[in-house]
Write a protein that holds these residues in place. Structure first.
Motif, short mmCIF file in Angstrom:
data_model
loop_
_atom_site.label_atom_id
_atom_site.label_comp_id
_atom_site.label_asym_id
_atom_site.label_seq_id
_atom_site.Cartn_x
_atom_site.Cartn_y
_atom_site.Cartn_z
N ARG A 513 0.83 -1.34 -0.15
CA ARG A 513 0.07 -0.11 0.07
C ARG A 513 0.96 1.31 -0.06
O ARG A 513 0.45 2.29 -0.79
N ALA A 544 -9.17 -2.00 -1.00
CA ALA A 544 -8.04 -1.84 -0.24
C ALA A 544 -7.80 -0.53 0.11
O ALA A 544 -7.04 0.00 0.86
N ALA A 546 -6.84 1.63 -2.32
CA ALA A 546 -5.61 2.09 -2.87
C ALA A 546 -5.58 2.93 -4.13
O ALA A 546 -4.76 3.27 -4.76
#
Length: 581
Positions: A513, A544, A546
């Protein structure tokens, strides 16, 4: 098509079709060798129906002065040894008004469907020319005509014939060369301005994706393989079997995929780095065994050469549709590694790295290749190797109170080999305490789950987690076999003044990440490009947190390959709208 889709790299694209036994694929392999002998880089993909053996097939090639990572938007030349069921390949061999179709007069007229786009048509009697030569074959005559059309020297074609057909004996080589030269003697001029080869500056390899993954496994130290044959992974196993023996290892054909995954776990428990290779249906069967590898912290590598799904799917076609299974398919919380090579040659690096990581982190590593990588061949620069050797942490002289699953700062605890005095422990699928004794205590479960997660989340994977190219406020994230088409699309866009950066993810899990966030700094618009129907990578990254707000999923299923022009058109159409994301 958008003007930016014009060729940024001068290449030639050729397709060869024929029915079972016509030698279309052999013709393609020789042509690839000849192109390599002439100093070109090249790529050859192939297409076939789902039959067990026989049936029509097609070989598709592209070669040029720089590394070739994908097929072009159109083919310059199509040669039909015969036209049996050629309609099955029409979508895979797009032609244009500048293309040339060469047919075998003995096989009848060129089908209208191939000439409907304005391609020029020529015919030669391959069969008659071959019949004039003792042992002659029509595909070798076609090969000579191809060589002339591509502007390849006769000496290069001769080298290709000798390389591919040497095992068939001198008589076959001699008759084949006579047919090839007869083809060269026909009235055929190059179909287009041939690309100029670049003088090789280093070692050049001719390797398939399955061979590259097998090579990476051997380089990484794999010495035991158990597997059950399945398309399109079987060729990796066939390539590894004799080479494992030379290295003192062995390959065992198991009775099914369940047996194979449990065999490699057992061998790894005994101290031998182990691997299995399969495709999507086999990976589904291995899920419980893969969970055992994670729970028992036993290193294991599974190479999944993906094909179209679900269920039996399309065995001979490619699709990136096993990502969700690889990421989420294991029972319970089971932290593990998921990697994907970004090119054919990168299969060697990625698989070797996967072996190192699995051994060092004592966990499961799944490598996601696919049919488009595995069964294609590339003339490319020598594949690189990981810089750092990672090995299994072992204990040869354990103290009396040996804790196999000791809670350590980095989450990794030393393994002993079976039979080590004082080092015996239980390694099964039950939750356990630090000694390995089965336990249902909440604290033991929490501590061991945190340990298994910590060792992969806290590990420094370095810069190899992704292949990053280009810069600018526009960005594409992609993975696996689609990466080549995206890389070329970005090169084409740069030639028109549209700068786009690319992140081709090599390490998909655990997701890096912080590194991903740093790589996306300054990005205003983002597309996630992949070859599956549901946008699996996009939803994984989105879940996520992201991705920047407004990121777009560009996903479509197989079996047709993604082409650079498609990506170019998506980017320019979106940018042209002027909408901010």
């Amino acid at each position: 098509m958008n003007s930016a889709a014009s060729k940024h790299l001068r290449t030639l694209s050729v397709a060869i079709t024929g029915s079972g036994g016509s030698g279309a694929v052999t013709t393609g392999l020789i042509l690839l060798k000849a192109a390599a002998s002439s100093g070109f880089y090249g790529l050859m993909t192939r297409s076939a129906g789902p039959q067990i053996r026989g049936g029509e097939s097609a070989a598709m090639l592209r070669f040029g002065p720089k590394p070739v990572e994908c097929m072009d938007d159109r083919f310059d030349l199509l040669v039909g040894i015969d036209w049996l069921n050629v309609d099955r390949f029409v979508d895979e061999i797009p032609l244009g008004p500048d293309s040339l179709v060469v047919g075998n007069a003995a096989a009848g007229e060129v089908p209208e469907i191939l000439a409907s786009g304005g391609a020029a048509v020529r015919s030669f009697d391959f069969n008659a020319l071959a019949a004039a030569i003792n042992g002659g074959r029509a595909n070798m005559v076609a090969l000579g005509i191809l060589g002339a059309a591509c502007g390849l020297p006769r000496t290069a074609m001769e080298a290709g014939v000798r390389s591919v057909l040497a095992e068939k004996g001198e008589a076959v080589v001699t008759s084949s060369l006579a047919c090839v030269m007869a083809g060269y003697d026909q009235d055929m001029v190059p179909v287009t301005v041939a690309p100029t080869p670049r003088e090789a500056s280093g070692e050049r390899w001719d390797i398939s994706g399955n061979e590259a993954c097998g090579l990476g496994a051997l380089r990484g130290g794999i010495r035991f393989v158990a597997a059950y044959p399945i398309t399109p992974a079987s060729e990796m196993l066939e390539w590894m079997a004799p080479r494992l023996e030379l290295l003192g290892g062995s390959l065992l054909q198991a009775e099914d995929e369940l047996a194979s995954v449990n065999m490699i776990i057992g061998a790894s428990f005994g101290g031998v780095p182990s691997l299995t290779a399969t495709s999507g249906p086999g990976l589904s069967l291995m899920v419980e065994g893969m969970g055992l590898a994670v729970a028992s912290e036993t290193p294991a590598v599974v190479v999944d050469v993906m094909r179209g799904g679900p269920s039996t799917g399309i065995p001979t076609k490619s699709e990136q549709s096993d990502l969700n299974l690889a990421l989420y398919g294991l029972h319970g919380d089971a932290p593990h590694l998921v990697l994907a090579p970004v090119s054919i040659a990168d299969g060697a690096f990625t698989t070797q790295w996967a072996v190192y990581l699995a051994e060092h982190l004592q966990t499961l590593a799944i490598v996601l290749s696919d049919q488009a990588l595995g069964q294609s061949r590339s003339v490319t620069d020598a594949p690189r190797e990981p810089e750092n050797l990672l090995v299994r942490r072992t204990e040869h002289s354990p103290v009396d109170d040996y804790h196999r699953y000791a809670i350590s700062e980095d989450g990794i605890s030393a393994m002993t080999a079976p039979g080590t005095p004082g080092g015996m422990y239980t390694a099964d699928g039950l939750e356990h305490n630090e000694k390995g004794t089965p336990s249902s205590m909440a604290l033991d479960h929490e501590l061991q789950m945190a340990k298994r997660l910590r060792k992969i989340e806290s590990f420094d994977f370095g810069s190899d987690w992704a292949e990053i190219r280009g810069e600018g406020p526009l960005c594409i994230i992609t993975w696996g076999s689609v990466s080549g088409a995206v890389f070329e699309a970005v090169d084409r866009l740069a030639a028109t003044g549209t700068e786009v950066r690319v992140l081709a993810l090599r390490l998909l899990a655990p997701l890096r990440r912080e590194a991903l966030a740093a790589a996306l700094a300054g990005v205003r618009r983002l597309w996630v490009v992949e070859q599956n129907h549901s946008g699996q990578l996009y939803h994984y990254l989105q879940g996520a947190g992201a991705l920047p707000a407004g990121s777009r999923s560009v996903a479509r299923p197989g079996p047709l390959p993604l082409r650079p022009g498609e990506v170019v058109d998506v980017i320019l159409d979106d940018v042209g709208t002027g909408e901010e994301t």
